[in-house]
Design an enzyme around this catalytic site. Structure first.
Site, short mmCIF file in Angstrom:
data_model
loop_
_atom_site.label_atom_id
_atom_site.label_comp_id
_atom_site.label_asym_id
_atom_site.label_seq_id
_atom_site.Cartn_x
_atom_site.Cartn_y
_atom_site.Cartn_z
N LYS A 150 1.07 -1.19 0.12
CA LYS A 150 -0.32 0.06 -0.07
C LYS A 150 0.73 1.49 0.12
O LYS A 150 2.02 1.80 0.36
CB LYS A 150 -0.74 -0.05 1.20
CG LYS A 150 -1.97 -1.16 1.10
CD LYS A 150 -3.22 -0.94 2.74
CE LYS A 150 -3.81 -2.58 2.81
NZ LYS A 150 -4.49 -2.05 3.52
N TYR A 205 -12.94 -3.27 -2.28
CA TYR A 205 -13.32 -3.44 -0.91
C TYR A 205 -14.55 -2.64 -0.98
O TYR A 205 -14.60 -2.64 0.08
CB TYR A 205 -12.53 -1.95 -0.45
CG TYR A 205 -11.27 -2.14 0.55
CD1 TYR A 205 -10.25 -2.98 0.48
CD2 TYR A 205 -9.80 -0.83 -0.18
CE1 TYR A 205 -9.60 -3.19 0.88
CE2 TYR A 205 -8.49 -1.11 -0.10
CZ TYR A 205 -8.06 -2.99 0.71
OH TYR A 205 -6.72 -2.31 0.98
N ASN A 236 -1.75 0.03 7.23
CA ASN A 236 -0.93 -0.89 7.26
C ASN A 236 -0.26 -1.24 6.29
O ASN A 236 -0.07 -2.58 6.61
CB ASN A 236 -2.39 -1.49 7.99
CG ASN A 236 -3.09 -1.67 7.35
OD1 ASN A 236 -3.24 -1.77 5.91
ND2 ASN A 236 -4.92 -2.25 7.55
N HIS A 288 -1.67 -5.82 1.96
CA HIS A 288 -2.96 -6.16 1.67
C HIS A 288 -2.90 -7.73 1.68
O HIS A 288 -1.89 -7.91 0.51
CB HIS A 288 -3.59 -5.52 0.28
CG HIS A 288 -5.14 -6.69 0.07
ND1 HIS A 288 -6.16 -5.80 0.99
CD2 HIS A 288 -5.27 -7.75 -1.07
CE1 HIS A 288 -6.78 -7.19 0.57
NE2 HIS A 288 -6.24 -7.61 -0.85
N GLU A 334 -9.14 -11.82 -6.46
CA GLU A 334 -7.89 -10.80 -6.72
C GLU A 334 -7.01 -10.76 -7.44
O GLU A 334 -6.90 -9.63 -8.33
CB GLU A 334 -7.18 -10.78 -5.65
CG GLU A 334 -8.94 -10.30 -4.35
CD GLU A 334 -8.13 -10.09 -3.16
OE1 GLU A 334 -7.00 -10.24 -2.39
OE2 GLU A 334 -9.27 -9.53 -2.19
P1 IDP Z 1 -7.79 -6.45 6.33
O1 IDP Z 1 -6.83 -5.40 5.43
O2 IDP Z 1 -6.98 -7.16 7.59
O3 IDP Z 1 -8.22 -8.14 5.14
P2 IDP Z 1 -10.30 -5.16 5.68
O4 IDP Z 1 -11.54 -5.53 7.12
O5 IDP Z 1 -10.19 -6.31 4.44
O6 IDP Z 1 -8.67 -5.64 7.32
O7 IDP Z 1 -10.13 -4.15 5.97
C1 IDP Z 1 -9.49 -3.17 4.30
C2 IDP Z 1 -8.82 -1.75 4.75
O8 IDP Z 1 -9.60 -1.55 5.50
C3 IDP Z 1 -7.51 -2.26 6.32
O9 IDP Z 1 -6.56 -2.97 5.59
C4 IDP Z 1 -7.57 -0.89 6.74
O10 IDP Z 1 -6.08 -0.10 5.64
C5 IDP Z 1 -9.05 -0.21 6.10
N1 IDP Z 1 -9.50 -0.72 7.17
C6 IDP Z 1 -10.06 -1.41 8.16
N2 IDP Z 1 -10.99 -1.46 9.10
C7 IDP Z 1 -10.41 0.34 8.93
C8 IDP Z 1 -10.93 0.73 10.36
O11 IDP Z 1 -11.52 0.93 11.09
N3 IDP Z 1 -10.66 2.26 9.93
C9 IDP Z 1 -9.97 2.72 8.81
N4 IDP Z 1 -9.75 1.46 8.89
C10 IDP Z 1 -9.47 0.39 8.40
MG MG Z 2 -9.48 -7.78 4.31
#
Ligand code: IDP
Ligand code: MG
Length: 153
Positions: free
Chosen positions: A9, A49, A112, A115, A126
């Site tokens: 990312k 997403y 973070n 992905h 994907e």
């Molecule tokens: P993952 O990346 O661990 O699979 P997902 O729930 O699929 O998590 O969410 C996708 C991305 O959306 C996360 O990696 C993060 O960048 C963002 N995200 C998820 N939950 C939150 C939140 O509560 N606040 C802000 N960003 C979030």
């Molecule tokens: Mg995810």
């Protein structure tokens, strides 16, 4: 062998961590079958997403994911989806275990670093979303016999 899709990312690309994170994945024994830099747009992010479009943080997520180009990678390995998810750690970098990619490089719940596909079914969807068939390569690295025993592959 299983395939998975990762995106490095903007929080990774923008901080000069492409090599560091890629190196961990390579050293683990995952095989890179496709790799490219792409600029994401809102259309592909709404698709990628789709499970989050109703969330209040979605606009911030989309903006953050378009801040720099990203590196898309297709990785191959036994149980590759689960292995890579474990290497990433949980979504929030502040909660991710030390030793994981997010645990070591992120202080954020959204910025973070990486992905990674969450199931083999989603991985194939994907991979097709980010790669054309001719951008993927099926080859075995020379050291495959040292990565797995013959009964594992
Ligand atoms: P993952 O990346 O661990 O699979 P997902 O729930 O699929 O998590 O969410 C996708 C991305 O959306 C996360 O990696 C993060 O960048 C963002 N995200 C998820 N939950 C939150 C939140 O509560 N606040 C802000 N960003 C979030
Ligand atoms: Mg995810």
């Amino acid at each position: 062998m299983e395939r998975t899709l990762i995106l490095l990312k903007p929080s990774c690309v923008g901080r000069g961590l492409i090599g560091e994170v890629t190196s961990r994945l390579e050293k683990k024994g995952l095989v890179i079958c496709g790799m490219k830099m792409i600029q994401l747009d809102e259309k592909i992010l709404r698709e990628h997403y789709s499970h989050l479009v109703e969330k209040p943080f979605f606009p911030v997520l989309v903006k953050g994911m378009m801040a720099t180009p990203v590196i898309a990678m297709c990785l191959k390995g036994v149980d590759a989806v689960e292995v890579v998810r474990l290497m990433c750690g949980v979504t929030n970098g502040r909660k991710a275990a030390p030793g994981t990619i997010r645990g070591d490089f992120s202080m954020s719940g959204s910025q973070n670093i990486i992905h990674a596909s969450d199931s083999p079914e989603n991985a194939e969807i994907e991979i097709a979303r980010f790669f054309k068939p001719e951008e993927l390569f099926d080859y075995s690295p020379l050291e495959i016999g040292y990565i797995y025993s013959p009964d594992e592959v």
